[in-house]
Design a protein around this motif. Structure first.
Motif, PDB file in Angstrom:
ATOM      1  N   ALA B 151       0.826  -1.206   0.000  1.00 13.17           N
ATOM      2  CA  ALA B 151       0.000   0.000   0.000  1.00 13.17           C
ATOM      3  C   ALA B 151       0.860   1.255   0.000  1.00 13.17           C
ATOM      4  N   MET B 152       2.137   1.091   0.326  1.00 10.05           N
ATOM      5  CA  MET B 152       3.035   2.241   0.391  1.00 10.05           C
ATOM      6  C   MET B 152       3.696   2.536  -0.955  1.00 10.05           C
ATOM      7  N   ILE B 153       3.284   1.826  -1.995  1.00  8.98           N
ATOM      8  CA  ILE B 153       3.918   2.026  -3.299  1.00  8.98           C
ATOM      9  C   ILE B 153       3.960   3.511  -3.704  1.00  8.98           C
ATOM     10  N   PRO B 154       2.867   4.249  -3.521  1.00  9.11           N
ATOM     11  CA  PRO B 154       2.943   5.668  -3.893  1.00  9.11           C
ATOM     12  C   PRO B 154       4.047   6.406  -3.134  1.00  9.11           C
ATOM     13  N   VAL B 155       4.162   6.133  -1.850  1.00 14.11           N
ATOM     14  CA  VAL B 155       5.179   6.816  -1.041  1.00 14.11           C
ATOM     15  C   VAL B 155       6.577   6.412  -1.530  1.00 14.11           C
ATOM     16  N   ARG B 158       7.452   8.115  -4.689  1.00 12.56           N
ATOM     17  CA  ARG B 158       7.804   9.524  -4.483  1.00 12.56           C
ATOM     18  C   ARG B 158       9.245   9.654  -3.982  1.00 12.56           C
ATOM     19  N   LEU B 242       0.808   0.354 -11.190  1.00  8.42           N
ATOM     20  CA  LEU B 242       0.605   1.678 -10.611  1.00  8.42           C
ATOM     21  C   LEU B 242       1.581   2.704 -11.169  1.00  8.42           C
TER      22      LEU B 242
ATOM     23  N   LEU C 188      -4.511  -3.875   3.830  1.00  7.30           N
ATOM     24  CA  LEU C 188      -3.846  -3.799   2.533  1.00  7.30           C
ATOM     25  C   LEU C 188      -4.848  -4.026   1.405  1.00  7.30           C
ATOM     26  N   TRP C 195      -7.763   1.575  -5.098  1.00  4.41           N
ATOM     27  CA  TRP C 195      -7.043   2.077  -6.269  1.00  4.41           C
ATOM     28  C   TRP C 195      -7.825   1.887  -7.561  1.00  4.41           C
ATOM     29  N   MET C 210      -0.050  11.641  -4.202  1.00  7.92           N
ATOM     30  CA  MET C 210       1.206  11.368  -4.907  1.00  7.92           C
ATOM     31  C   MET C 210       1.232  12.152  -6.205  1.00  7.92           C
ATOM     32  N   MET C 218       0.252  12.827   1.695  1.00  6.94           N
ATOM     33  CA  MET C 218       0.552  11.461   1.299  1.00  6.94           C
ATOM     34  C   MET C 218       1.129  10.690   2.487  1.00  6.94           C
TER      35      MET C 218
END
Lengths: 272, 294, 248
Positions: B151-155, B158, B242, C188, C195, C210, C218
Motif C-alpha cells: 500500500a506504500m507504493i505511492p510513497v 515519491r 501503478l 492492505l 485504487w 502522490m 501522502m
C-alpha cells in the motif's frame, strides 16, 4: 562382601589416595524462578572422582544430577561452593578441548555424515582432521560401514555411538555422559552398556555417568553415588568391586543383583 | 503470511502413507493375469493419476466452469467479461504478446527477491551478533511485519523515484522481512544440547556460526523465500501497474485502457500461473533444503 | 530483569525509528518527498486536511473491517466443511492457493462490474483476510495431536463431536495467529481495492496526493494506514497471548 562395599557417610565420596580429577566441594545450586522465588536443585554436594575412575551418579529424575554434570562441564556455575576439574576451573579444560561430553539427545549435526560428526571437534578446535583417528573411533564403536550415513539414516543406538565417538575423538582427559542411553529401548540400552564397558576398558578415561538406571550404573561404574531428592544431596556411595571385564554373564550374578536391589531400595526410600 | 505453508501441502502427505488402498491392491491384480498386465497397470496408473488430479483441482475446474456459465447466462458483453475460451485462446495464440512483459516482471521479482535475501540474512546476522542491535531492531521488524508495504507504493515511488527503482524497492522490501525474521529464528533454532556440545568444545563465536548456526538457518531461510516468492511476483506486477513500468502490470493497464479484455484477463491468468509456479518452485527448494539440512 | 531490558530496548528502538524518520526529513537526505515527521503531524492542524484524512480513514477502516469479518466467516465455514468432509479438503486447499495467487489488480475490473466501485475494497479485503484465516484454520484443525484423536476415536466419538470438543479448541491459538495476520492483510486489501476508482479512502488519498505532490498529506495517509494495521495486529496479538494461556 556386600556389607564391606557400603560406606556409611557421604564424606567418603572422596577417594582415598589419588588426587581428584573431578571435585565438587559443598556445591549448591539455586535456580531463580519468577517473582524472585528460588528453588534449590543441589544442596551442599561433595563429590570427587579420581583419575581414571568411572563414577556413576544415580538418582531419580529431577534430583539435580544433570546439574552436577553441567557444572563440571562449565555449562552451569554453582551458586555456592566449588567445582574443580583437575584442580582448576572447568573452563580451563574446556579451553584446551580436553573434555568429552555426550547427552541423552545425540546432538549430532543432522546435515553431516557420521564421519563429519565425529570429526567435528577437530574442526571446532581449529586442528587438522586426523582421519585415522576418526576412522579408528568409528570402528571402535562398531560403525565402520556407516561413515557416510547421516544421523537420520541411523538407528537410535547408532546415533548414540556416533555421539560417544565424537566425545572421545580428541582423547579427552574427562568424559561426561548425561543419560546417553536414556532414549533407547531396554534391549538396545543394555547392549550399549556392554559396548561402553568395552570401549572404556580400552581407554580408561576419568568418566562421570549420570543415569537413573540402576543396572546401568552398577554394570559400568567403579563407584555409584546415589543422589536423592529435591534438593539433591548425596545419600549413599557404593564401591562396586565386581570383576572386570564385565559382560552378560554378570547380569546373572547373585552379587550383582544384590547390589542392584539395595540401590533400588535406596532410590525408593528417597522418593517417599 | 507465515502460515501459508500448510495450505498447499500436498504430495508427501498423500504419498507418505505406507499402505494406501490403491498401493496395496495394484501389485496383486497385476500378478494374477500376466498377459494384460502392462496395459492394465497403465490404465490403473492413468485413472489413479486422473482421480488424484480431480480430487485436488475440482474446485479450480469448478471456478472456470462457473465463470463460463456466468458469462453465458448473464449474456455479458465481451468487454465486461470474456469467456474462458477467449482468454485461454489469446494466451495460447499470442504468447509473443506476453513474453517480454512476463520477462520484465520475473526479472523485477527475482532481483527484489535476491536483494531481499541478501539484506535479510545480513540483518539477521547483525542482530545475532549484537544483543543491543537485536533489541533496537525488534520493534522495527514488528512494525514492518504489519505495515502494508504494497500500500506504500505511492510513497516509495515519491521517495526513490518512479520507474524500475521503485518497483525493485517494493519487491526488495516485500522479500526482506520474511527472510529477516525466518533467518533470525533459524539462527536461534539450534537445539540446546548441540549448542552445549559446541560450548564444551570451546568453539569460538565464528566457528559456532559457521559450523552450527548457519547450516541450521538454511531451512528457515528457505521457508522465508517460499513465503515471499509468489508475493514478490504479485507485488512487482502491482507496482508496474501503478507506476507504469514495463511488465505484466503495464500490459494489464494498457489492455484495460485499450478495451482488450481477453488480453487483460490473459495477463491475470499468466500472472496467476507464474505466481503459483514460483510458489511451487520455492516449495521444492525448501523441501530439498530441509532434506539436506535436517 | 531481562524483560525490563527488552522493554527498554524496544522503547529505544521505536524512538530511534521515529527519530530516524524525522532526521531523514530534516536533513533532506531523500529530498523533498521525505518530510520530517513533525511536519506531517503539523499538517493535521489544518481542519480541512484533518477532515479529509478522517473521512478517508473511516472509509478504509470500514471496508477493511467489513472485509475482515466477512472473509473470516467464509474462511471458517469452508475450513470446517473441509474438516467434516475430508474428500473435499485437497480441492479446497488448491482453491485457496489459486485465489491467493490471482493478482489483486486483476480482480479490480471484474469486481467493479460485479460489486461496483464502492464494494470493491471490502471484497478484496475479504479475500486477503480470508486466505490467511483459511490457512490458519486448516492447520489449526489438524493441530490436535494424534494421541488425542486416537482417544476420541476409541471413545466412538462422531466426527461432529470430535470437531466440537477436540479440533476446534485445539485450533484456537493458531486461528488467532491467523486473525492477527489477516488484519493487516485486510487493510492492505482495502487500500489496493480503493485504487480501482473507489470514491474515497486512504488508497484514493495516497494516489491523488502522490500525483498532486501533496507530500505531507501522502505521508499522513500512509502513516494512518500503517497505524490502523498495527493497531489491529497488536490487538489480536494481545488476544493470542491471552488465548495461549487458556488453550496450550
Amino acid at each position: 562382601m556386600a556389607a564391606t562395599g557400603i560406606s556409611e557417610s557421604p564424606a567418603e565420596a572422596t577417594p582415598r589416595t589419588t588426587p581428584a580429577a573431578l571435585e565438587l566441594r559443598g556445591a549448591t545450586k539455586e535456580f531463580r524462578l519468577r517473582r524472585s522465588r528460588t528453588v534449590t536443585a543441589l544442596a551442599s554436594v561433595d563429590l570427587a572422582v579420581g583419575n581414571g575412575e568411572f563414577v556413576a551418579l544415580l538418582g531419580p529424575s529431577g534430583c539435580g544430577k544433570s546439574t552436577v554434570l553441567r557444572m563440571l562441564a562449565g555449562l552451569d556455575t554453582p551458586t555456592r561452593g566449588e567445582v574443580l576439574v583437575n584442580g582448576g576451573a572447568p573452563a580451563e579444560l574446556v579451553r584446551g578441548h580436553r573434555l568429552g561430553i555426550a547427552f541423552q539427545e545425540h546432538a549430532l549435526l543432522p546435515w553431516a555424515t557420521a564421519y563429519d560428526n565425529v570429526a567435528l571437534p577437530f574442526r571446532v578446535a581449529g586442528r587438522p582432521v586426523d582421519a585415522d583417528r576418526v576412522n579408528a573411533l568409528l570402528s571402535l564403536v562398531g560403525l565402520e560401514g556407516f561413515t557416510d550415513a547421516r544421523p537420520r539414516q541411523l538407528s537410535g543406538g547408532m546415533r548414540q555411538r556416533v555421539a560417544i565417538a565424537r566425545a572421545l575423538v580428541l582423547q579427552p582427559e574427562v568424559l561426561l555422559l548425561d543419560e546417553p542411553f536414556g532414549a533407547l529401548d531396554a534391549v538396545t540400552r543394555r547392549r550399549m552398556n556392554f559396548e561402553l564397558a568395552r570401549i572404556w576398558a580400552d581407554q580408561q578415561i576419568t568418566t562421570l555417568l549420570v543415569t537413573h538406571d540402576v543396572d546401568e550404573a552398577v554394570l559400568l561404574a567403579d563407584r555409584v553415588v546415589v543422589l536423592t531428592g529435591r534438593p539433591g544431596t548425596v545419600r549413599h556411595v557404593e564401591d562396586i568391586t565386581l570383576p572386570r571385564p564385565r559382560d552378560k554373564a554378570l547380569t546373572r550374578d547373585a552379587e550383582f543383583h544384590d547390589i542392584v536391589d539395595r540401590l533400588t531400595a535406596l532410590l525408593d526410600e528417597g522418593a517417599e | 503470511m507465515s502460515r501459508s505453508e500448510s495450505a498447499v501441502v500436498e504430495g508427501p502427505s498423500a504419498g507418505q502413507h505406507p499402505v494406501g488402498p490403491g498401493d496395496g491392491t495394484a501389485p496383486r491384480a497385476d500378478a494374477e493375469d500376466g498377459g494384460k498386465q502392462p496395459r492394465r497397470a497403465l490404465l490403473h496408473t492413468l485413472s489413479r493419476t486422473l482421480s488424484r488430479l480431480l480430487s485436488r483441482y475440482w474446485t479450480v475446474l469448478a471456478l472456470v466452469a462457473a465463470w463460463a456459465v456466468w458469462v453465458r447466462t448473464r449474456q455479458l458483453n465481451q468487454i465486461v467479461a470474456p469467456t474462458p475460451a477467449a482468454v485461454f485462446g489469446d494466451v495460447l495464440g499470442h504468447p509473443g504478446a506476453y513474453l517480454p512483459d512476463l520477462g520484465w516482471t520475473l526479472l523485477n521479482a527475482a532481483v527484489g527477491l535476491a536483494l531481499g535475501l541478501v539484506l535479510g540474512v545480513t540483518g539477521a546476522l547483525l542482530v545475532w551478533a549484537s544483543p543491543l542491535l537485536s533489541g533496537l531492531m525488534t520493534p522495527m521488524a514488528l512494525i514492518m511485519r504489519s505495515v502494508p508495504v504494497v500500500a506504500m507504493i505511492p510513497v516509495i515511488a515519491r521517495v526513490v523515484g518512479f520507474g524500475i527503482t521503485a518497483v525493485l524497492t517494493v519487491t526488495t522490501v516485500v522479500s526482506f522481512f520474511p527472510v529477516f525474521v525466518m533467518a533470525g529464528s533459524g539462527l536461534r533454532a539450534a537445539p540446546a544440547a548441540t549448542r552445549d556440545v559446541f560450548t564444551v568444545l570451546a568453539a569460538t563465536r565464528l566457528t559456532r556460526l559457521r559450523l552450527l548456526l548457519l547450516p541450521h538457518a538454511v531451512p528457515a531461510v528457505l521457508v522465508g523465500l517460499r513465503l515471499t516468492a509468489s508475493t514478490a511476483v504479485l507485488s512487482a506486477m502491482l507496482a508496474e501497474y501503478l507506476l507504469g513500468t514495463h511488465g505484466l502490470g503495464l500490459l494489464f493497464a494498457r489492455s484495460v485502457t485499450f478495451m482488450d479484455p481477453a488480453r487483460a484477463w490473459g495477463t491475470a491468468l499468466v500472472a496467476t500461473v507464474v505466481s503459483v509456479l514460483c510458489f511451487v518452485g520455492a516449495r521444492a527448494a525448501e523441501r530439498l533444503g530441509s532434506a539436506r539440512f535436517s | 530483569m531481562n524483560r525490563a531490558r527488552t522493554t527498554v530496548l524496544t522503547v529505544a528502538g521505536t524512538l530511534l525509528l521515529l527519530a530516524a524518520m524525522e532526521g531523514v526529513g530534516r536533513l533532506g537526505v531523500l529530498g523533498e518527498s521525505w518530510p520530517p515527521l513533525t511536519q506531517v503531524v503539523a499538517a493535521l492542524d489544518d481542519p480541512i486536511t484533518r477532515d479529509l484524512l478522517g473521512r478517508a480513514l473511516a472509509a478504509t477502516a470500514t471496508a477493511a473491517g467489513t472485509g475482515f469479518v466477512a472473509g473470516t466467516l467464509v474462511a471458517l465455514v469452508v475450513a470446517v466443511v473441509g474438516a467434516l468432509l475430508p474428500p473435499l479438503q485437497p480441492g479446497l486447499d488448491r482453491l485457496a492457493a489459486v485465489v491467493n495467487a490471482v493478482p489483486l489488480i486483476a480482480l479490480g475490473p471484474l469486481l467493479i462490474t460485479t460489486v461496483g466501485r464502492e464494494g470493491t475494497p471490502a471484497v478484496i479485503a475479504a479475500l486477503a483476510a480470508g486466505f490467511a484465516v483459511f490457512v490458519a484454520a486448516t492447520s489449526g484443525l489438524g493441530a490436535a495431536g494424534a494421541a488425542h484423536r486416537d482417544v476420541f476415536r476409541a471413545l466412538g466419538s462422531s466426527r461432529r463431536a470430535t470437531l466440537l470438543r477436540l479440533q476446534l479448541p485445539a485450533a484456537v491459538p493458531l486461528l488467532i495467529d491467523g486473525l492477527a495476520l489477516a488484519a493487516p492483510a485486510a487493510v492492505l486489501g482495502a487500500v489496493v481495492g480503493e485504487w480501482f476508482g473507489a470514491p474515497r479512502g486512504l488508497g484514493v488519498l495516497l494516489v491523488s496526493s502522490m500525483q498532486n505532490f501533496q507530500t505531507d498529506l501522502m505521508w499522513a495517509a500512509a502513516l494512518s494506514a500503517a497505524v490502523i494495521s498495527l493497531t489491529a495486529y497488536a490487538a489480536l496479538a494481545g488476544l493470542r497471548v491471552a488465548a495461549a494461556r487458556r488453550f496450550v
